[in-house]
Motif scaffolding. Structure first.
Motif, PDB file in Angstrom:
ATOM      1  N   GLU A   1      -5.002   6.350  -0.961  1.00 18.65           N
ATOM      2  CA  GLU A   1      -6.173   6.618  -0.174  1.00 18.65           C
ATOM      3  C   GLU A   1      -7.312   6.542  -1.098  1.00 18.65           C
ATOM      4  N   LYS A   2      -7.323   6.831  -2.197  1.00 16.16           N
ATOM      5  CA  LYS A   2      -8.658   6.846  -2.968  1.00 16.16           C
ATOM      6  C   LYS A   2      -9.236   5.561  -3.228  1.00 16.16           C
ATOM      7  N   TYR A   3      -8.497   4.593  -3.185  1.00 11.51           N
ATOM      8  CA  TYR A   3      -8.884   3.162  -3.768  1.00 11.51           C
ATOM      9  C   TYR A   3      -8.860   2.131  -2.758  1.00 11.51           C
ATOM     10  N   ILE A   4      -8.114   2.404  -1.685  1.00  7.02           N
ATOM     11  CA  ILE A   4      -7.752   1.380  -0.669  1.00  7.02           C
ATOM     12  C   ILE A   4      -9.076   0.674   0.016  1.00  7.02           C
TER      13      ILE A   4
ATOM     14  N   ILE B   1       0.721  -1.162  -0.083  1.00  5.85           N
ATOM     15  CA  ILE B   1      -0.016   0.136  -0.018  1.00  5.85           C
ATOM     16  C   ILE B   1       0.900   1.258   0.021  1.00  5.85           C
ATOM     17  N   TYR B   2       0.678   2.080  -1.027  1.00  5.98           N
ATOM     18  CA  TYR B   2       1.351   3.237  -1.064  1.00  5.98           C
ATOM     19  C   TYR B   2       0.666   4.325  -1.891  1.00  5.98           C
TER      20      TYR B   2
ATOM     21  N   GLU C   1      -3.514   4.941   8.602  1.00  7.86           N
ATOM     22  CA  GLU C   1      -4.533   5.080   9.505  1.00  7.86           C
ATOM     23  C   GLU C   1      -5.516   4.036   9.336  1.00  7.86           C
ATOM     24  N   ILE C   2      -5.812   4.334   8.157  1.00  4.43           N
ATOM     25  CA  ILE C   2      -7.418   3.313   7.274  1.00  4.43           C
ATOM     26  C   ILE C   2      -6.730   1.927   7.681  1.00  4.43           C
TER      27      ILE C   2
ATOM     28  N   ASP D   1       3.762   0.799   3.074  1.00  3.62           N
ATOM     29  CA  ASP D   1       5.012   1.066   2.627  1.00  3.62           C
ATOM     30  C   ASP D   1       5.402   2.444   2.677  1.00  3.62           C
ATOM     31  N   GLY D   2       5.322   2.970   3.981  1.00  3.36           N
ATOM     32  CA  GLY D   2       5.671   4.550   4.157  1.00  3.36           C
ATOM     33  C   GLY D   2       4.672   5.431   3.462  1.00  3.36           C
ATOM     34  N   SER D   3       3.558   5.054   3.318  1.00  2.85           N
ATOM     35  CA  SER D   3       2.374   5.900   2.345  1.00  2.85           C
ATOM     36  C   SER D   3       2.316   7.394   3.211  1.00  2.85           C
ATOM     37  N   PRO D   4       2.540   8.420   2.407  1.00  2.00           N
ATOM     38  CA  PRO D   4       2.448   9.685   3.115  1.00  2.00           C
ATOM     39  C   PRO D   4       1.140  10.254   3.435  1.00  2.00           C
ATOM     40  N   ASP D   5      -0.084   9.465   2.881  1.00  5.48           N
ATOM     41  CA  ASP D   5      -1.323  10.110   3.025  1.00  5.48           C
ATOM     42  C   ASP D   5      -2.159   9.332   4.275  1.00  5.48           C
TER      43      ASP D   5
END
Length: 343
Positions: A16-19, A12-13, A49-50, A41-45
């Motif tokens: 946010e729109k698709y997860i 995951i990176y 949290e999701i 994977d260190g996602s900045p969005d």
């Protein structure tokens, strides 16, 4: 008897729109014996949290937060957490049909298969495309032995190099890591896995939705895309050692890919101002001229392009431009299309 656990690895990176769509499609599978491994994977969005919220709601979910290292690194970290008899990779902007895992497990058990693939949709925001050039959705499944499987993998028509969407026996892949810090990582990986497969099942019903973003390879092209040629060359060395009968088919794919990327480099000449990468492609084709010519001799279209390119790359570009122009005025044959349906 209850079938074995399926481990699903989702890197995951910045999705946010698709997860939500991806995770929900996994959670609602008719096959419930799942281990869902979500690698942040260190996602900045807000993806981190999701996935934590999902983990609180379902004890089948494992979450790992890590520093960004790319898709291969995330998959490799995910494999360290796998405890299932079967493993599947899912990209975080894609999603699954509700029956997908149940169907694949049933075929895997029935045929004692090492891996099962289903067909997939190219999924856009407003439509789906299904590749019906070889099979229709209602066709019966087929079973491939290793020799046929390796051939189909190399030509990349019926068996794609994609790692995602296939169900693997975990024991088969647990010691074959993905090559890191490259694009097109699946090209470096798939042949190593398929080499060990005895029985492979293909289901023609599309059960996986492969989401197509608006990003254009032409508009966003960089020399890093040339990793695919490196992967094909690395695979070729493997095939020469273990599947020498596929050498010509491999050379054919390398030739076609080199010609495509030379043209992309020319279109994006500002990203290769000194022509270093174009020279590398020309150098490879020049140094391997005889073996490549022998490999493509039974493909008239590719032979024509190869011959023109060998004289001068511009001649091949002119030829392709002419062919495109003829198709527009309906003199030339149109390329095969895909079956289209509304989403």
């Amino acid at each position: 008897m209850r079938c074995g656990k399926v481990s699903i690895i989702v890197p995951i990176y910045k999705v946010e729109k698709y997860i939500h769509r991806c995770i929900e499609s996994i959670l609602h599978q008719t096959y419930s014996n799942l281990e869902i491994i979500l690698i942040d994977d260190g996602s900045p969005d807000n993806c981190g949290e999701i996935v934590d919220q999902y983990a609180e709601q379902d004890d089948r979910i494992k979450v790992l937060h890590k520093k960004n290292g790319g898709l291969s690194d995330a998959r490799n970290h995910g494999m360290k957490l796998v405890t299932g008899e079967f493993t599947m990779f899912v990209d975080s902007d894609d999603w699954l049909e509700t029956l997908m895992i149940e169907r694949q497990v049933n075929y895997c058990v029935k045929y004692r298969a090492d891996a099962v693939q289903s067909a997939f949709y190219y999924a856009y925001d407003d439509l789906l495309l299904y590749d019906n050039r070889h099979y229709e959705q209602g066709d019966n499944h087929i079973v491939l032995d290793n020799k046929t499987l390796m051939y189909e993998l190399v030509i990349n028509e019926k068996v794609k190099n994609f790692a995602w969407g296939k169900l693997y026996r975990t024991v088969l892949i647990k010691d074959i890591p993905f090559k890191e810090a490259v694009l097109f990582e699946d090209v470096f990986w798939a042949h190593q896995v398929m080499h060990h497969i005895t029985t492979y099942v293909m289901i023609h019903q599309p059960l996986y939705y492969y989401y197509q973003r608006d990003d254009s390879i032409v508009a966003n092209y960089t020399p890093r895309n040339l990793d695919i040629i490196k992967g094909l060359k690395e695979r070729h060395s493997f095939l020469e050692k273990y599947h020498s009968d596929l050498k010509n088919e491999s050379y054919k794919v390398i030739t076609k890919t080199c010609l495509i990327h030379y043209n992309l480099l020319l279109i994006n000449w500002k990203k290769d101002k000194q022509g270093v990468h174009r020279k590398e492609i020309r150098y490879y084709i020049h140094n391997n001229y005889q073996v490549l010519k022998e490999a493509v001799k039974d493909d008239n279209k590719l032979l024509k392009q190869f011959s023109l390119f060998s004289v001068h790359p511009i001649l091949n570009i002119m030829y392709l431009g002419m062919k495109k122009g003829l198709r527009k005025i309906q003199f030339g044959a149109k390329p095969a299309g895909l079956e289209r349906m509304n989403l």
